[in-house]
Write a protein that holds these residues in place. Structure first.
Motif, PDB file in Angstrom:
ATOM      1  N   THR A 132       0.850  -1.169   0.000  1.00 33.57           N
ATOM      2  CA  THR A 132       0.000   0.000   0.000  1.00 33.57           C
ATOM      3  C   THR A 132       0.885   1.217   0.000  1.00 33.57           C
ATOM      4  N   ASP A 176     -12.128   4.246   0.143  1.00 31.81           N
ATOM      5  CA  ASP A 176     -10.852   4.197  -0.570  1.00 31.81           C
ATOM      6  C   ASP A 176     -10.246   5.573  -0.836  1.00 31.81           C
ATOM      7  N   PRO A 219      -7.905   8.568  -0.733  1.00 34.29           N
ATOM      8  CA  PRO A 219      -6.529   8.716  -0.240  1.00 34.29           C
ATOM      9  C   PRO A 219      -6.305  10.086   0.403  1.00 34.29           C
ATOM     10  N   SER A 245      -9.840   1.978   6.452  1.00 38.56           N
ATOM     11  CA  SER A 245      -9.968   2.885   5.314  1.00 38.56           C
ATOM     12  C   SER A 245      -8.598   3.332   4.826  1.00 38.56           C
ATOM     13  N   THR A 246      -8.525   3.686   3.533  1.00 40.08           N
ATOM     14  CA  THR A 246      -7.248   4.101   2.948  1.00 40.08           C
ATOM     15  C   THR A 246      -6.704   5.336   3.638  1.00 40.08           C
ATOM     16  N   ARG A 247      -7.538   6.323   3.918  1.00 39.47           N
ATOM     17  CA  ARG A 247      -7.040   7.558   4.527  1.00 39.47           C
ATOM     18  C   ARG A 247      -6.516   7.343   5.933  1.00 39.47           C
ATOM     19  N   ARG A 263      -5.164   4.348   7.038  1.00 35.13           N
ATOM     20  CA  ARG A 263      -3.913   3.606   6.856  1.00 35.13           C
ATOM     21  C   ARG A 263      -2.777   4.543   6.420  1.00 35.13           C
ATOM     22  N   GLU A 264      -3.085   5.458   5.491  1.00 35.89           N
ATOM     23  CA  GLU A 264      -2.054   6.360   5.000  1.00 35.89           C
ATOM     24  C   GLU A 264      -1.639   7.369   6.070  1.00 35.89           C
TER      25      GLU A 264
END
Length: 268
Positions: free
Chosen positions: A6, A88, A90, A122-124, A126-127
């Motif tokens: 990721t 999803d 970002p 969620s992607t945000r 995790r990032e």
């Protein structure tokens, strides 16, 4: 062990991926690593059993430390792809910088090395965690769980605090005798649930913009376990850590309203 990539960091899977559903305990579990070009954080030391990592006695927490919680809202996100699911979305470039700045603030306050991290899948979210680990590699030592339920419960009225209580206490006590080694827990997720939960724990109104974190410390007496601490519900708000940046002009607009502060039946 299967690997998945990721943006910003790698994962080691300890479970097969399962579909997220409301009420699910843990949709995926992983130990977070810094990127290969940076020093890889040492593991906690211990053995895997089921979907948790048993923390060895070498963990830095001690029984004399107070129970502490970091209720952290993900950083700024949006997308120009109208077909992209909310889950999803970002981070924006500003959001990545804000996450790093927030982490530096947590380091300065001495709150940047939790023993357990629960992060929305969620992607945000995790990032946000990935940017923080790049800023402060020791954060990657924490036992880390990526959970679909944290995304789902954040959108429900008044349920997030109870879900966090149940989930934190359950994970810590699953193998017994670990409360003296897990003293600081970081939970990363979404509004509206995160503001509601922080307000519930603190007993006062807490506002969390993107890349903000409520710092909570147990202020009761006689609690030897997380479950006992949660039963007393005696938490003191020591402050709200912020990124300290000027708010950006939106890099893009979406039907979800950029960072998601608008009224909508989904987590922000």
């Amino acid at each position: 062990m299967a690997q998945a990539s990721t943006i910003g960091f790698r994962f080691e899977r300890s479970l097969s991926r399962a579909p997220a559903r409301v009420g699910s305990r843990d949709t995926s579990s992983a130990r977070l690593r810094a990127p290969a070009r940076r020093p890889v954080p040492r593991s906690l030391g211990g053995e895997k059993r089921g979907n948790a990592v048993r923390i060895s006695a070498s963990s830095g927490a001690s029984e004399s430390s107070p129970f502490r919680m970091i209720v952290l809202r993900h950083s700024d996100s949006c997308t120009q792809d109208a077909d992209l699911r909310d889950h999803d979305r970002p981070l924006t470039s500003w959001g990545r910088t804000a996450a790093a700045k927030l982490c530096s603030e947590l380091v300065a306050k001495g709150w940047a090395e939790p023993d357990l991290v629960l992060c929305s899948a969620s992607t945000r979210s995790r990032e946000t965690l990935g940017e923080m680990v790049r800023t402060h590699a020791p954060l990657g030592k924490a036992e880390t769980h990526f959970m679909g339920s944290l995304y789902a419960f954040a959108a429900m009225d008044g349920l997030t605090a109870d879900h966090l209580r149940e989930t934190v206490a359950g994970l810590v006590e699953r193998e017994g005798g670990r409360d003296n080694r897990v003293r600081t827990v970081m939970v990363i997720g979404h509004n509206k649930g995160w503001e509601e939960a922080a307000t519930d724990f603190a007993g006062q109104t807490v506002k969390l913009r993107v890349a903000n974190a409520a710092l909570l410390e147990f202020a009761g007496e006689g609690a030897g376990t997380w479950a006992e601490a949660f039963n007393q519900n005696a938490w003191r708000l020591t402050g709200v850590a912020k990124h300290g940046l000027r708010e950006p002009e939106k890099e893009c607009e979406t039907e979800f309203g950029g960072d998601g502060d608008g009224p909508m039946p989904m987590p922000a």
